[in-house]
Design a protein around this motif. Structure first.
Motif, PDB file in Angstrom:
ATOM      1  N   ALA A 186       0.839  -1.199   0.000  1.00 33.16           N
ATOM      2  CA  ALA A 186       0.000   0.000   0.000  1.00 33.16           C
ATOM      3  C   ALA A 186       0.871   1.245   0.000  1.00 33.16           C
ATOM      4  CB  ALA A 186      -0.899  -0.011   1.229  1.00 33.16           C
ATOM      5  N   PHE A 187       0.397   2.248  -0.703  1.00 39.84           N
ATOM      6  CA  PHE A 187       1.040   3.559  -0.759  1.00 39.84           C
ATOM      7  C   PHE A 187       2.509   3.442  -1.167  1.00 39.84           C
ATOM      8  CE2 PHE A 187       1.975   7.877   0.959  1.00 39.84           C
ATOM      9  CZ  PHE A 187       0.947   8.532   0.317  1.00 39.84           C
ATOM     10  N   GLY A 188       2.754   2.532  -2.060  1.00 34.43           N
ATOM     11  CA  GLY A 188       4.104   2.362  -2.566  1.00 34.43           C
ATOM     12  C   GLY A 188       5.092   1.940  -1.493  1.00 34.43           C
ATOM     13  N   GLY A 189       4.586   1.333  -0.432  1.00 29.35           N
ATOM     14  CA  GLY A 189       5.486   0.862   0.631  1.00 29.35           C
ATOM     15  C   GLY A 189       5.736   1.901   1.701  1.00 29.35           C
ATOM     16  N   ASN A 190       5.377   3.155   1.445  1.00 31.73           N
ATOM     17  CA  ASN A 190       5.585   4.204   2.452  1.00 31.73           C
ATOM     18  C   ASN A 190       4.429   4.171   3.448  1.00 31.73           C
ATOM     19  OD1 ASN A 190       7.886   4.968   1.159  1.00 31.73           O
ATOM     20  ND2 ASN A 190       7.412   7.147   1.216  1.00 31.73           N
ATOM     21  N   LEU A 191       4.404   3.109   4.201  1.00 29.12           N
ATOM     22  CA  LEU A 191       3.292   2.876   5.119  1.00 29.12           C
ATOM     23  C   LEU A 191       3.828   2.579   6.515  1.00 29.12           C
ATOM     24  CD1 LEU A 191       0.039   2.029   5.037  1.00 29.12           C
ATOM     25  CD2 LEU A 191       1.041  -0.189   5.433  1.00 29.12           C
ATOM     26  N   ALA A 192       3.166   3.130   7.498  1.00 25.33           N
ATOM     27  CA  ALA A 192       3.531   2.833   8.888  1.00 25.33           C
ATOM     28  C   ALA A 192       2.258   2.575   9.676  1.00 25.33           C
ATOM     29  CB  ALA A 192       4.297   3.997   9.491  1.00 25.33           C
ATOM     30  N   VAL A 193       2.365   1.727  10.666  1.00 27.17           N
ATOM     31  CA  VAL A 193       1.218   1.408  11.513  1.00 27.17           C
ATOM     32  C   VAL A 193       1.543   1.856  12.921  1.00 27.17           C
ATOM     33  CG1 VAL A 193      -0.188  -0.474  12.432  1.00 27.17           C
ATOM     34  CG2 VAL A 193       0.600  -0.567  10.069  1.00 27.17           C
ATOM     35  N   MET A 194       0.576   2.492  13.554  1.00 24.59           N
ATOM     36  CA  MET A 194       0.782   2.879  14.951  1.00 24.59           C
ATOM     37  C   MET A 194      -0.522   2.703  15.725  1.00 24.59           C
ATOM     38  SD  MET A 194       1.181   7.016  14.552  1.00 24.59           S
ATOM     39  CE  MET A 194       1.678   7.232  16.246  1.00 24.59           C
ATOM     40  N   ASP A 195      -0.435   2.837  17.005  1.00 22.72           N
ATOM     41  CA  ASP A 195      -1.621   2.694  17.835  1.00 22.72           C
ATOM     42  C   ASP A 195      -2.584   3.839  17.527  1.00 22.72           C
ATOM     43  OD1 ASP A 195      -2.950   1.528  20.311  1.00 22.72           O
ATOM     44  OD2 ASP A 195      -2.822   3.663  20.773  1.00 22.72           O
ATOM     45  N   ILE A 196      -3.864   3.501  17.474  1.00 21.65           N
ATOM     46  CA  ILE A 196      -4.851   4.498  17.038  1.00 21.65           C
ATOM     47  C   ILE A 196      -4.947   5.678  18.011  1.00 21.65           C
ATOM     48  CG2 ILE A 196      -6.852   3.332  18.104  1.00 21.65           C
ATOM     49  CD1 ILE A 196      -8.369   4.168  15.483  1.00 21.65           C
ATOM     50  N   TYR A 197      -4.767   5.403  19.287  1.00 21.49           N
ATOM     51  CA  TYR A 197      -4.903   6.490  20.258  1.00 21.49           C
ATOM     52  C   TYR A 197      -3.673   7.395  20.208  1.00 21.49           C
ATOM     53  CZ  TYR A 197      -8.756   3.559  21.522  1.00 21.49           C
ATOM     54  OH  TYR A 197      -9.901   2.813  21.437  1.00 21.49           O
ATOM     55  N   ALA A 198      -2.548   6.806  19.886  1.00 18.66           N
ATOM     56  CA  ALA A 198      -1.346   7.620  19.676  1.00 18.66           C
ATOM     57  C   ALA A 198      -1.519   8.448  18.405  1.00 18.66           C
ATOM     58  CB  ALA A 198      -0.123   6.722  19.566  1.00 18.66           C
ATOM     59  N   ALA A 199      -2.154   7.845  17.394  1.00 20.03           N
ATOM     60  CA  ALA A 199      -2.375   8.559  16.127  1.00 20.03           C
ATOM     61  C   ALA A 199      -3.328   9.731  16.329  1.00 20.03           C
ATOM     62  CB  ALA A 199      -2.934   7.607  15.075  1.00 20.03           C
ATOM     63  N   GLN A 200      -4.320   9.546  17.210  1.00 20.36           N
ATOM     64  CA  GLN A 200      -5.241  10.655  17.493  1.00 20.36           C
ATOM     65  C   GLN A 200      -4.459  11.859  18.006  1.00 20.36           C
ATOM     66  OE1 GLN A 200      -7.963   8.847  20.288  1.00 20.36           O
ATOM     67  NE2 GLN A 200      -9.568   8.665  18.747  1.00 20.36           N
ATOM     68  N   LYS A 201      -3.535  11.555  18.877  1.00 19.76           N
ATOM     69  CA  LYS A 201      -2.728  12.613  19.470  1.00 19.76           C
ATOM     70  C   LYS A 201      -1.799  13.226  18.408  1.00 19.76           C
ATOM     71  CE  LYS A 201      -0.598  13.087  23.992  1.00 19.76           C
ATOM     72  NZ  LYS A 201       0.089  12.384  25.049  1.00 19.76           N
ATOM     73  N   MET A 202      -1.195  12.329  17.644  1.00 27.54           N
ATOM     74  CA  MET A 202      -0.216  12.777  16.657  1.00 27.54           C
ATOM     75  C   MET A 202      -0.832  13.709  15.623  1.00 27.54           C
ATOM     76  SD  MET A 202       2.027  10.462  14.081  1.00 27.54           S
ATOM     77  CE  MET A 202       2.888  11.195  12.710  1.00 27.54           C
ATOM     78  N   PHE A 203      -2.066  13.410  15.202  1.00 26.99           N
ATOM     79  CA  PHE A 203      -2.688  14.200  14.141  1.00 26.99           C
ATOM     80  C   PHE A 203      -3.724  15.201  14.679  1.00 26.99           C
ATOM     81  CE2 PHE A 203      -1.305  10.296  11.979  1.00 26.99           C
ATOM     82  CZ  PHE A 203      -0.485  10.870  11.009  1.00 26.99           C
ATOM     83  N   GLY A 204      -3.788  15.327  16.003  1.00 27.38           N
ATOM     84  CA  GLY A 204      -4.709  16.297  16.590  1.00 27.38           C
ATOM     85  C   GLY A 204      -6.166  15.963  16.308  1.00 27.38           C
ATOM     86  N   ARG A 205      -6.493  14.673  16.373  1.00 26.35           N
ATOM     87  CA  ARG A 205      -7.851  14.270  16.004  1.00 26.35           C
ATOM     88  C   ARG A 205      -8.837  14.244  17.176  1.00 26.35           C
ATOM     89  NH1 ARG A 205      -7.874  11.683  11.033  1.00 26.35           N
ATOM     90  NH2 ARG A 205      -6.262  12.680   9.792  1.00 26.35           N
ATOM     91  N   GLY A 206      -8.394  14.638  18.352  1.00 27.06           N
ATOM     92  CA  GLY A 206      -9.294  14.573  19.493  1.00 27.06           C
ATOM     93  C   GLY A 206      -9.676  13.125  19.755  1.00 27.06           C
TER      94      GLY A 206
END
Lengths: 250, 849
Positions: free
Chosen positions: B186-206
């Motif tokens: 996926a995405f030409g291999g430029n893919l990373a997986v992280m914990d969803i709650y950490a991602a909320q914080k990382m992207f400011g998603r509340g």
């Protein structure tokens, strides 16, 4: 007429067996009842390549068998310290579970569908951490076997409809001498999923209990050894230790 | 076949250069068709592949547009009977600080349940390959990357990688590496997986999720499952299969297909005239040959088939070359389209592989051959009708009959009349009919206009260069068939450029007017470098922090995101409407200019962008139903305004309404107004110092935003420049072709001129003047046709493509640049033929015929 007699005799025999099996589990639960439990556990996860990772947790339980609350909090190593799991067991349904990760600062309800997931990289599943009440399963005597040199009843347990479980059925070995669980094998549709061995069975404050649990994940061939230290029963523990607020105290 | 080998092949061998030039039109047309479609398909395929790989075993996906929804929805989904696994997902594109790596698609998942859906196939044979799953879950800096990404960047377990987060650049730790294949593609291999709650914080998603991926219990069909989920969640949520996301992307990318088709059709259409011209000339030149064939017993049908077979063979060869050229073109175009989609729509995708669909190749070959055969149909018919007796008489040339010219003129007048009626009618089908009839009229009238203009220009040319000018004009007047195809091709090219240029100029002007009235804040504080990137968001509190910065007069919070509306992803803009209207506005199209803002601010209505209103047939007072996580939001249209925020159009609602229904108080952009007396750069520095130290933010000045919009508009029109380049190139080839034929045809005439004392310079100038005159004759009606085409295109684009109401503006600037370009191109095209004319053997020339 003879045929009907034969069916009736077989049914009566099966019922007696079921009652026996259930009676064994009930007796096991009766003997092991305690108001509370506390211990410090050391976990060793040994993967298929024999790589060992070690962790420690602190375990608190209030109440027992289907009417209890438990808190499990990791204390070592530092990078996982504070990660916790709160379990509210219910007599008639699956438990409620919440986990807490202090670094993320979020409590998270563990959905029923996720109970089969491995518990934080150990070979336990979230479901394995529940305390099961006898009424949530149907039991059948499957024979008698010796486990670790001790004579045991081998019982087959199947979750009742109301109980959601990853296991289609399990075999439980209960020692005849002290009614302590000696071994459990959980099966899924794919076959044997997990085996738990209860070892180093000792009497602590009048309760026969295993000081060492060994879990084998049959799919990955990974093993987890849990050693129970500083084990205490019936210690005074307040209800306040088992709330979401308490969970968030890292 | 024998005739093809004995006659046609020999002729082609003698005229290799001309044949090549003729075929270039088809080559270009097919190349553009194959190139753009292949590029488009490749980007689409890559996107679908990413969706497919990321979806894993998910059978259904629950979304609420691009805005996401509250976490609480997860439990509602999990409680639906038949749902086996419901795994929440956040999907966002993060910017890495790794040289040459650009963006990383970050998949935020709940690792507890997610592994039932997605196979992470980690290095090592088991889960233990995440160095420690508990540490992965416990530490918010945990990341799993793909093996290709790890290899490209020399990463291994426990390596660190810097990623930009909502709180600024942060170091992440690689705690697992996924094996190549499957999800890692996926995405030409430029893919990373992280914990969803950490991602909320990382992207400011509340506390929001983007979507929930679902697997159903055995025995529950997808239709049944989606039906149950829809009933449980209500109309505010969309329940679709993962593949339907690809369809949404396809809808957004469809505009490229339209552009690709228009460009290809234009190139092929122009190429068709070149082929027509070449075959018409060939018929004239080979009349003796045809006469002999006919005298030897060849039937009319055989002669017609010979020419049609020639054209089919030529078309096939040209198309094959075009397909190859198209594949090469696609490689460049795929990157361009991918970048453009990311820039304009915030949908980032990178096509790693460019592969051509065999059906597309077949279609391209068929189109090329058909075009060629169609172009040769009339010359083939004329060849078949050649009288063998006349053909064998020396010096007797057949020319365009007066009867045919009259017929053409009558048809052209009729076509013009229909075109005018259609233009006045302004209804959908009439517009398209009018457009095509206009082109047909222009093509029919081209030879007559060519002769007429040549006659008009003759005195001027004779005055400028008495001998050369007169000779050049006479050549065009005497042999209109030789140049009519080229003139038609030139005319169409100029019309295309004028039309496209007109659209570009009108769009620029309209967009700039809108920018002046709507985008007037002094600066924009964004969570990402690009205004269209919505991966990162601000928490609401940042607005209060900005308001406390000295020199800041006002801060308006803006939340944007696509939501589904009538099956299309439409942009929703939420802003404090009253505050917005106190400082800015959007040119009203329909509705009370003041009342519309009042109603919208009070949450009693919404504003609709004009283009969306046109395409969706929305009028003031119509009630619009917007799906929201809080239920269906019904608001009447309070006003229709000019808004170029998004190509698909947008709705504007009050921020309070948005927050109530979406329960989301995150912010994408803050519009910041500087207090009177305060200096912009000082305020910018203060914002960076006071807020930027705690929060990742980008301050874009009004000038930078304008430049950005201008850049995006340029990118959009970048494709039209490709069209213009193709059109001009094909025209130049046409001129070279015509002049080459003209020189060959007039070999004797030119030889006689030299024999009677004409110097080489005079011959050269004659050819040059002829070339410039051809260009002029093509350009003048081309401008008139372009002016008409622009009208049709603006109407068609407004009604059926973008919905943008753009004022008609004739592109005088572009025309002023185009005319000298075409004349210069014509002059350049004449150099080769002119040299050929003067360097030919005099003896051979006088022996000709």
């Amino acid at each position: 007429m003879n045929k009907w007699w034969a069916v009736a005799v077989l049914a009566a025999s099966a019922m007696a067996q079921a009652q026996d099996a259930r009676g064994i589990v009930e007796e096991s639960q009766r003997r092991n009842r305690s108001k509370s439990q506390r211990y410090e556990g050391t976990l060793e996860v040994i993967n298929a390549k024999s790589k060992v990772t070690t962790k420690q947790w602190e375990y608190l339980r209030l109440g027992d068998y289907g009417d209890s609350k438990a808190m499990l909090r990791f204390t070592e190593p530092p990078e996982v310290k504070g990660v916790a799991l709160l379990i509210h067991n219910h007599p008639d349904r699956a438990s409620d579970q919440w986990m807490w990760r202090p670094q993320i600062g979020r409590d998270q309800r563990v959905a029923l569908q996720d109970r089969s997931a491995r518990f934080f990289g150990t070979d336990f599943s979230f479901e394995d951490l529940e305390e099961r009440d006898v009424n949530q399963f149907d039991y059948k005597l499957a024979g008698e076997e010796t486990i670790d040199g001790a004579a045991c009843w081998k019982l087959e347990s199947r979750p009742k409809q109301s109980k959601t479980s990853q296991y289609t059925h399990s075999f439980v070995w209960i020692r005849k001498d002290n009614y302590v669980f000696a071994q459990i094998e959980g099966f899924t549709k794919a076959g044997l999923s997990r085996r738990i061995n209860y070892r180093e069975i000792q009497q602590v404050q009048g309760h026969w209990t295993a000081r060492r649990l060994e879990v084998l994940d049959a799919k990955t061939n990974s093993r987890t050894v849990l050693k129970l230290e500083k084990l205490q029963f019936d210690a005074p523990i307040g209800e306040g230790e088992f709330t979401l607020q308490a969970l968030r105290r890292s | 076949m024998i005739l093809l080998r004995l006659i046609s092949y020999q002729y082609v061998r003698k005229h290799v250069l001309r044949t090549l030039l003729t075929l270039t039109g088809i080559v270009l047309g097919v190349a553009v068709f194959v190139g753009m479609h292949t590029a488009n398909q490749s980007v689409l395929f890559a996107f679908e592949k990413t969706i497919d790989h990321i979806a894993g075993a998910a059978q259904l996906q629950v979304t609420a547009g691009e805005t996401g929804f509250e976490e609480a929805a997860l439990e509602r989904v999990q409680a639906v009977a038949g749902v086996r696994v419901a795994a929440p997902v956040i999907e966002a594109v993060a910017h890495t600080n790794l040289a040459g790596q650009g963006n990383l698609l970050v998949l935020g998942v709940d690792m507890l349940g997610d592994r039932s859906l997605r196979d992470y196939d980690l290095e090592g044979s088991e889960e233990g390959a995440i160095d420690d799953p508990l540490v992965f879950l416990a530490q918010p800096d945990s990341l799993i990357v793909t093996k290709p990404f790890a290899e490209r960047n020399g990463l291994a377990t426990n390596s660190h990688v810097m990623l930009n987060t909502a709180e600024g650049p942060k170091q992440f730790t690689v705690r697992g590496v996924m094996r190549a294949g499957g999800l890692t593609s996926a995405f030409g291999g430029n893919l990373a997986v992280m914990d969803i709650y950490a991602a909320q914080k990382m992207f400011g998603r509340g506390r929001m999720f983007d979507r929930i991926d679902i697997a159903l219990n055995e025995g529950v069909s997808v239709a049944e499952g989606s039906d149950r989920l829809r009933r449980a969640l209500g109309p505010g949520f969309q329940v679709d299969t993962p593949t339907s996301r690809g369809a949404q992307f396809e809808a957004v990318a469809s505009v490229y297909k339209v552009v690709a088709n228009i460009t290809s059709v234009c190139a092929l259409f122009i190429g068709m005239f070149l082929i027509y011209n070449t075959f018409a000339i060939a018929v004239t030149q080979r009349r003796a040959e045809i006469g002999i064939l006919r005298a030897l017993g060849a039937t009319e049908g055989q002669v017609r088939r010979l020419f049609l077979a020639e054209s089919a063979a030529a078309g096939l060869i040209a198309s094959a070359v075009g397909v190859l050229a198209g594949m090469l073109l696609a490689r460049g175009m795929a990157g361009y389209i991918g970048a453009f989609m990311g820039e304009v729509y915030g949908i980032a995708e990178r096509a790693q592989q460019v592969s051509t669909d065999p059906r597309l190749v077949f279609a391209a070959l068929a189109i090329g051959v058909t075009t060629s055969v169609l172009a040769a149909a009339i010359p083939a018919r004329n060849a078949a009708r050649i009288d063998p007796v006349k053909a064998l008489q020396k010096g007797r040339h057949q020319s365009l009959g007066e009867g045919e010219s009259r017929r053409r003129r009558r048809l052209a007048v009729g076509a013009v009349a229909i075109s005018v009626i259609c233009a006045l009618g302004k209804t959908g089908p009439l517009l398209y009919l009018g457009y095509f009839v206009t082109i047909i009229a222009a093509v029919l009238i081209a030879p007559a206009v060519g002769v007429w203009l040549a006659r008009m220009l003759r005195p001027a040319l004779s005055w400028l260069a008495p001998v050369e000018g007169a000779l050049a004009a006479d050549s065009l007047i005497q042999a209109p068939r030789r140049t009519s195809g080229t003139i038609a091709a030139l005319m169409l090219s100029v019309a295309l450029v004028t039309g496209m240029g007109g659209i570009a100029r009108a769009s620029y002007t309209s967009i700039l007017t809108w920018v002046d009235t709507s985008l007037n804040p002094d600066m924009f504080v964004c969570a990402t470098e690009k205004l269209t990137d919505r991966s990162y968001r601000f928490p609401r509190e940042v607005g209060d922090q900005l308001r406390r910065v000295p020199g800041v007069a006002a801060v308006h919070e803006v939340r944007v995101g696509r939501i589904p509306f009538r099956g299309r992803p439409i942009m929703l803009t939420a802003i404090d409407v009253a505050a917005f209207h106190s400082r800015a506005g959007m040119p009203p199209i329909e509705g009370d200019p003041e009342g519309m803002y009042r109603d919208a601010a009070a949450g009693k209505g919404l504003l609709v962008a004009d283009n969306l209103a046109i395409i969706e047939h929305l009028r003031v007072g119509d009630v619009v139903e917007l799906p929201t996580p809080g239920g269906l939001l019904r608001l009447p249209v309070a006003g229709v305004v000019t808004d170029y925020s998004d190509q698909q159009g947008d709705f504007l609602i009050d921020l309070a309404v948005y927050r109530k229904y979406w329960n989301d108080d995150t912010v994408n952009v803050f519009r910041v107004y500087v207090a009177p007396g305060a200096k912009g750069p000082d305020v910018e520095r203060a914002i960076q110092a006071q807020v930027g130290s705690r929060q990742r933010l980008f301050v874009l000045t009004n000038r930078e935003v304008r430049a950005y919009i201008s850049n995006v508009t340029d990118q959009w029109f970048g494709l039209t420049y490709v069209q213009i380049a193709v059109a001009v190139l094909v025209s130049v080839l046409g001129i070279i072709n015509s002049l080459t034929v003209s020189i060959t045809d007039r070999k004797r005439e030119l030889g006689v001129l030299q024999a009677v004392g004409a110097v080489r310079g005079q011959i050269r100038r004659t050819v040059w003047i002829e070339s410039l005159t051809i260009a002029l004759i093509g350009v003048l009606p081309g401008l008139a046709l372009g002016a008409l085409q622009l009208y049709y295109w603006l109407e068609i684009a407004r009604r059926d493509i973008s919905g943008y109401r753009v004022d008609y503006m004739f592109p005088f600037g572009i025309v002023a640049a185009l005319v000298p370009v075409m004349l210069a191109a014509a002059l350049a095209a004449a150099i080769g033929p002119a040299e050929a004319a003067v360097r030919g053997s005099l003896v051979e020339a006088l022996e000709y015929e």
